[in-house]
Each structure stands twice: as structure tokens, then as C-alpha cells.
Design an enzyme around this catalytic site. Structure first.
Site, PDB file in Angstrom:
ATOM      1  N   GLY A  10     -12.972  22.272  -3.128  1.00  0.00           N
ATOM      2  CA  GLY A  10     -13.024  22.166  -4.582  1.00  0.00           C
ATOM      3  C   GLY A  10     -12.818  20.700  -4.914  1.00  0.00           C
ATOM      4  O   GLY A  10     -11.783  20.128  -4.557  1.00  0.00           O
ATOM      5  N   ALA A  11     -13.823  20.096  -5.538  1.00  0.00           N
ATOM      6  CA  ALA A  11     -13.741  18.664  -5.836  1.00  0.00           C
ATOM      7  C   ALA A  11     -13.789  18.439  -7.344  1.00  0.00           C
ATOM      8  O   ALA A  11     -14.414  17.510  -7.837  1.00  0.00           O
ATOM      9  CB  ALA A  11     -14.879  17.917  -5.132  1.00  0.00           C
ATOM     10  N   ARG A  89      -9.516  38.786 -17.953  1.00  0.00           N
ATOM     11  CA  ARG A  89      -8.809  38.398 -16.733  1.00  0.00           C
ATOM     12  C   ARG A  89      -9.526  38.976 -15.515  1.00  0.00           C
ATOM     13  O   ARG A  89      -9.626  38.359 -14.472  1.00  0.00           O
ATOM     14  CB  ARG A  89      -7.379  38.924 -16.805  1.00  0.00           C
ATOM     15  CG  ARG A  89      -6.463  38.325 -15.774  1.00  0.00           C
ATOM     16  CD  ARG A  89      -5.170  39.092 -15.695  1.00  0.00           C
ATOM     17  NE  ARG A  89      -5.418  40.453 -15.263  1.00  0.00           N
ATOM     18  CZ  ARG A  89      -4.473  41.375 -15.150  1.00  0.00           C
ATOM     19  NH1 ARG A  89      -3.256  41.102 -15.479  1.00  0.00           N
ATOM     20  NH2 ARG A  89      -4.776  42.580 -14.721  1.00  0.00           N
ATOM     21  N   HIS A 176       3.411  32.720 -10.928  1.00  0.00           N
ATOM     22  CA  HIS A 176       3.003  31.606 -11.781  1.00  0.00           C
ATOM     23  C   HIS A 176       2.544  32.183 -13.109  1.00  0.00           C
ATOM     24  O   HIS A 176       1.786  33.124 -13.139  1.00  0.00           O
ATOM     25  CB  HIS A 176       1.856  30.868 -11.092  1.00  0.00           C
ATOM     26  CG  HIS A 176       1.423  29.636 -11.815  1.00  0.00           C
ATOM     27  ND1 HIS A 176       2.305  28.712 -12.324  1.00  0.00           N
ATOM     28  CD2 HIS A 176       0.191  29.164 -12.097  1.00  0.00           C
ATOM     29  CE1 HIS A 176       1.627  27.728 -12.880  1.00  0.00           C
ATOM     30  NE2 HIS A 176       0.345  27.983 -12.765  1.00  0.00           N
TER      31      HIS A 176
HETATM   32  O1  TXD Z   1      -0.068  25.772 -10.668  1.00  0.00           O
HETATM   33  C1  TXD Z   1      -1.208  26.055 -10.374  1.00  0.00           C
HETATM   34  N1  TXD Z   1      -1.450  26.776  -9.294  1.00  0.00           N
HETATM   35  C2  TXD Z   1      -2.350  25.594 -11.194  1.00  0.00           C
HETATM   36  C3  TXD Z   1      -3.619  26.217 -10.972  1.00  0.00           C
HETATM   37  C4  TXD Z   1      -2.212  24.559 -12.146  1.00  0.00           C
HETATM   38  C5  TXD Z   1      -3.306  24.079 -12.795  1.00  0.00           C
HETATM   39  C6  TXD Z   1      -4.659  24.592 -12.579  1.00  0.00           C
HETATM   40  N2  TXD Z   1      -4.711  25.702 -11.695  1.00  0.00           N
HETATM   41  C7  TXD Z   1      -5.998  26.227 -11.240  1.00  0.00           C
HETATM   42  O2  TXD Z   1      -6.544  25.342 -10.275  1.00  0.00           O
HETATM   43  C8  TXD Z   1      -7.107  26.344 -12.268  1.00  0.00           C
HETATM   44  O3  TXD Z   1      -6.939  27.488 -13.054  1.00  0.00           O
HETATM   45  C9  TXD Z   1      -8.308  26.445 -11.351  1.00  0.00           C
HETATM   46  O4  TXD Z   1      -8.453  27.777 -10.854  1.00  0.00           O
HETATM   47  C10 TXD Z   1      -7.953  25.542 -10.177  1.00  0.00           C
HETATM   48  C11 TXD Z   1      -8.703  24.231 -10.124  1.00  0.00           C
HETATM   49  O5  TXD Z   1      -8.489  23.511 -11.308  1.00  0.00           O
HETATM   50  P1  TXD Z   1      -9.417  22.246 -11.671  1.00  0.00           P
HETATM   51  O6  TXD Z   1      -8.940  21.711 -12.958  1.00  0.00           O
HETATM   52  O7  TXD Z   1      -9.545  21.347 -10.498  1.00  0.00           O
HETATM   53  O8  TXD Z   1     -10.803  22.992 -11.900  1.00  0.00           O
HETATM   54  P2  TXD Z   1     -12.292  22.380 -11.880  1.00  0.00           P
HETATM   55  O9  TXD Z   1     -12.279  20.944 -12.311  1.00  0.00           O
HETATM   56  O10 TXD Z   1     -13.135  23.367 -12.614  1.00  0.00           O
HETATM   57  O11 TXD Z   1     -12.686  22.384 -10.331  1.00  0.00           O
HETATM   58  C12 TXD Z   1     -13.005  23.531  -9.625  1.00  0.00           C
HETATM   59  C13 TXD Z   1     -14.088  23.156  -8.638  1.00  0.00           C
HETATM   60  C14 TXD Z   1     -15.425  22.764  -9.286  1.00  0.00           C
HETATM   61  O12 TXD Z   1     -15.804  21.461  -8.861  1.00  0.00           O
HETATM   62  C15 TXD Z   1     -16.403  23.830  -8.788  1.00  0.00           C
HETATM   63  O13 TXD Z   1     -17.727  23.309  -8.536  1.00  0.00           O
HETATM   64  C16 TXD Z   1     -15.737  24.245  -7.491  1.00  0.00           C
HETATM   65  O14 TXD Z   1     -14.351  24.297  -7.788  1.00  0.00           O
HETATM   66  N3  TXD Z   1     -16.175  25.537  -6.967  1.00  0.00           N
HETATM   67  C17 TXD Z   1     -16.290  25.758  -5.649  1.00  0.00           C
HETATM   68  N4  TXD Z   1     -16.051  24.968  -4.585  1.00  0.00           N
HETATM   69  C18 TXD Z   1     -16.267  25.498  -3.369  1.00  0.00           C
HETATM   70  N5  TXD Z   1     -16.698  26.760  -3.159  1.00  0.00           N
HETATM   71  C19 TXD Z   1     -16.948  27.583  -4.200  1.00  0.00           C
HETATM   72  N6  TXD Z   1     -17.378  28.845  -3.997  1.00  0.00           N
HETATM   73  C20 TXD Z   1     -16.741  27.096  -5.517  1.00  0.00           C
HETATM   74  N7  TXD Z   1     -16.871  27.622  -6.762  1.00  0.00           N
HETATM   75  C21 TXD Z   1     -16.518  26.663  -7.637  1.00  0.00           C
END
Ligand code: TXD
Length: 319
Positions: A10-11, A89, A176
Site C-alpha cells: 500500500g503506497a 461497514r 481500535h
Molecule cells: O490506527 C490505525 N490502524 C489506522 C488505520 C489509522 C489511520 C488510517 N487507518 C487505515 O489505514 C485506513 O482506514 C486505511 O484502511 C489504511 C490506509 O490509509 P491511507 O490513508 O494510507 O489510505 P490510502 O491513501 O487510500 O492508501 C491505500 C492504498 C492506495 O494507494 C491503494 O491503491 C492501495 O492501498 N490498494 C492496494 N494495494 C495493494 N493491493 C491491493 N489489493 C490494494 N487495494 C488498494
């Protein structure tokens, strides 16, 4: 000594920040993986070009191919989709469950010896699913939430007491989200418990209660301000603390979503509890005595995590 390898699955916002922090701290070489083409490559190149002015040495590679995470020492998972207006959800659960399936399989095939930190929401269910799909040992997979939740609590307490955050320790248990349990009795300023500080006139019970409530909804407060996404600096920093404890065998005692096997009366569930993280992964689950109020809060939190798992199993009967 060869450099360690850190794979970030995840980037997005957190993934990019994780890469920046890991590079600045020279924790190892970094691979950014994402299904979005160009994003991990672009971020890796941009970050690599931050190396010369800052003076860090870390390899940075962006990829859409799981083969590139081969042999990673640590994998941090943020892959997934955030909740959008109109989504239930269960919609989010269903989508991110599928994401955990592909990520779990990718880790199983290419980095089965890694220490895995899951960040994707809904956290307590996703870390459980990731463990199921990857088949890794339970003590090599944890969820990041407690370090972040307790950091939020520490920040608010430090502000209230007008002392350095360094001297504030805070304790947060449970899942959480809204049901997390900040434990005031175990939160201190340089060893002085918060209830004693109230007696000393440093604050009032009402103010501390308000801080507890603000901590519980700390994520929502930031989403409300940012509008287009959720917190990413503090979540990334918190996960890096966990990765560092593993990579450097620091044996830090940190609140993480860990697999319980009877501790706190919970069996076969991932819930936020204090654990020791060292070179062997989760080396110890620390079971502390809870007062009646904290225990009731913890049980409520566990029930909420169980509900999430029932929903997961309903979506993917195979789990
Ligand atoms: O305390 C905690 N655990 C958290 C959790 C605190 C803050 C945010 N939290 C969760 O982290 C949030 O609800 C998200 O589920 C994750 C990631 O947050 P982020 O802000 O980094 O989300 P983004 O910017 O949407 O990045 C998610 C990336 C995006 O680039 C997608 O293209 C990629 O995930 N993505 C994937 N990568 C690999 N493989 C698959 N299948 C895939 N699907 C989406």
C-alpha cells in the site's frame, strides 16, 4: 551486516509516510508495493531523491509485482479502500477482506519469514483476516492501533498538564475505534498516575473525562478536518516504532492488536493489549489487572471485535 528489507504494501498516504520515516531512520532498503501503477514507482523515486540532501542511505523501489518483496524482514500493510459516503461497514469489510486475501497470499509466497504489521481498517478484523490468509505464525503478525491511540492520549494529557510529551505515558486497551479503553490509572507523568495528578490539582476529573472521549474519537476528529482522507503522520510514526522494536530487538512494551489465547478471558481473537515486541515478534502478552470499569470497557470492545469477525465470516464463508 546486510541491510534489512522493509516492504510496504500500500503506497497511499500512510505507505508514503512510512517509506519516508524508514528511509530517514535508515531502517533498511524499502520496497513500496501498490496495485496502482506509477504511484509506488513515483513515490520511491521522489523519496530516493530526498536522500542526497538529508544524507540517508536506503534503497527505494516502487513496484506492482509481489516478487519484489521477496525476503522482506518487515511488511507493513496499509493496502485497502477507505469508507466513502454511502458505503456501509459491510461494504468496506467485503472490499478490504478481498484486499487482505491478495496481500496475505503475496506475503505467504514471497516473505513468509517477515514480521507483519497490519494498519488497514477495520483493524482488529483485518489483522485477523491477514493472519488467516497468510498462514504466518500468530506471533509474527500484529495490528497497529494502540500505539497511535495512546499517542493521541499522551498528546492531549501533555497539553493539559503543560509538560513534555516525553514524560507522559498512557495506556490504551481494546479494539481500535469508539470502543477503545484508555486506562487512566495506568497513565502517568514521569510515574505519577493521572488520578494522583487530579488530587494534586493539576487537572479535574471532568477535564480528564473529556480527554478520554477526545482520544476515543481522535481519528474522526482528523477525518472531519481533512475531509478527503484520514490521519497519516501519527499512524505511520506509530507503526515505525513497532517495526524498529522488532528489527533492533528492543523489546519495547507497546499496545498492539495481538492474538490472544486465553489472556484477559479472550481466546483466538486479535485485540489491543500490551505486548513485548522483540526479534522473535510478539514475545510476550502482558496481562495486567483491570479495575471493574476498565474490564467492562474491555469486554464491550471485545464484543465489538467479535461482531466484526462474524460479519467477515458471513462475507467469506471460507474463513
Ligand atoms: O490506527 C490505525 N490502524 C489506522 C488505520 C489509522 C489511520 C488510517 N487507518 C487505515 O489505514 C485506513 O482506514 C486505511 O484502511 C489504511 C490506509 O490509509 P491511507 O490513508 O494510507 O489510505 P490510502 O491513501 O487510500 O492508501 C491505500 C492504498 C492506495 O494507494 C491503494 O491503491 C492501495 O492501498 N490498494 C492496494 N494495494 C495493494 N493491493 C491491493 N489489493 C490494494 N487495494 C488498494
Amino acid at each position: 551486516m546486510a541491510r534489512k528489507k522493509i516492504a510496504l504494501i500500500g503506497a497511499g498516504m500512510i505507505g508514503g509516510t512510512l517509506a519516508h520515516l524508514a528511509a530517514m531512520k535508515e531502517l533498511g532498503d524499502i520496497v513500496l508495493f501498490d496495485i496502482a501503477e506509477g504511484i509506488p514507482q513515483g513515490k520511491a523515486l521522489d523519496l530516493a531523491q530526498a536522500g542526497p540532501p538529508e544524507g540517508f542511505d536506503a534503497g527505494l523501489k516502487g513496484t506492482n509485482d509481489y516478487a519484489d518483496i521477496a525476503g522482506a524482514d518487515v511488511c507493513i500493510v496499509t493496502a485497502g479502500v477507505p469508507r466513502k459516503p454511502g458505503m456501509s461497514r459491510d461494504d468496506l469489510l467485503g472490499i478490504n477482506l478481498k484486499v487482505m486475501k491478495s496481500v496475505g497470499e503475496g506475503i505467504k509466497a514471497h516473505a513468509p519469514n517477515a514480521f507483519v504489521i497490519c494498519i488497514t481498517n477495520p483493524l482488529d478484523a483485518m489483522v485477523w483476516a491477514l493472519r488467516e490468509y497468510s498462514g504466518l505464525p500468530h506471533d509474527k503478525i500484529v495490528g497497529m492501533a494502540g500505539v497511535l491511540d495512546s499517542s493521541r492520549f499522551r498528546h492531549f494529557l501533555a497539553e493539559e498538564f503543560d509538560v513534555s510529551v516525553e514524560d507522559v505515558t498512557a495506556f490504551v486497551l481494546g479494539g481500535h475505534g469508539d470502543t477503545m479503553v484508555p486506562v487512566v490509572e495506568y497513565s502517568t507523568v514521569a510515574g505519577i498516575p493521572v488520578p494522583d495528578l487530579i488530587k494534586m490539582g493539576w487537572s479535574t476529573q471532568e477535564k480528564i473525562d473529556a480527554i478520554v472521549q477526545r482520544t476515543r474519537s481522535g481519528g474522526g476528529e482528523i477525518v472531519g478536518l481533512l475531509k478527503t482522507g484520514s490521519a497519516f503522520y501519527a499512524p505511520a510514526t506509530s507503526a515505525i516504532v513497532m517495526a524498529e522494536s522488532y528489527l533492533k530487538d528492543k523489546k519495547r512494551l507497546l499496545p498492539c492488536a495481538a492474538h490472544l489465547t486465553g489472556q484477559y478471558g479472550v481466546d483466538d481473537l486479535y485485540v489491543g493489549v500490551p505486548v513485548v515486541i522483540g526479534a522473535n515478534g510478539v514475545e510476550r502478552v502482558v496481562e495486567i489487572a483491570l479495575n471493574a470499569e476498565a474490564k467492562a470497557g474491555f469486554d464491550k470492545s471485545v464484543a465489538a471485535v467479535k461482531d466484526l469477525l462474524v460479519a467477515c465470516k458471513g462475507i467469506d464463508g471460507g474463513l
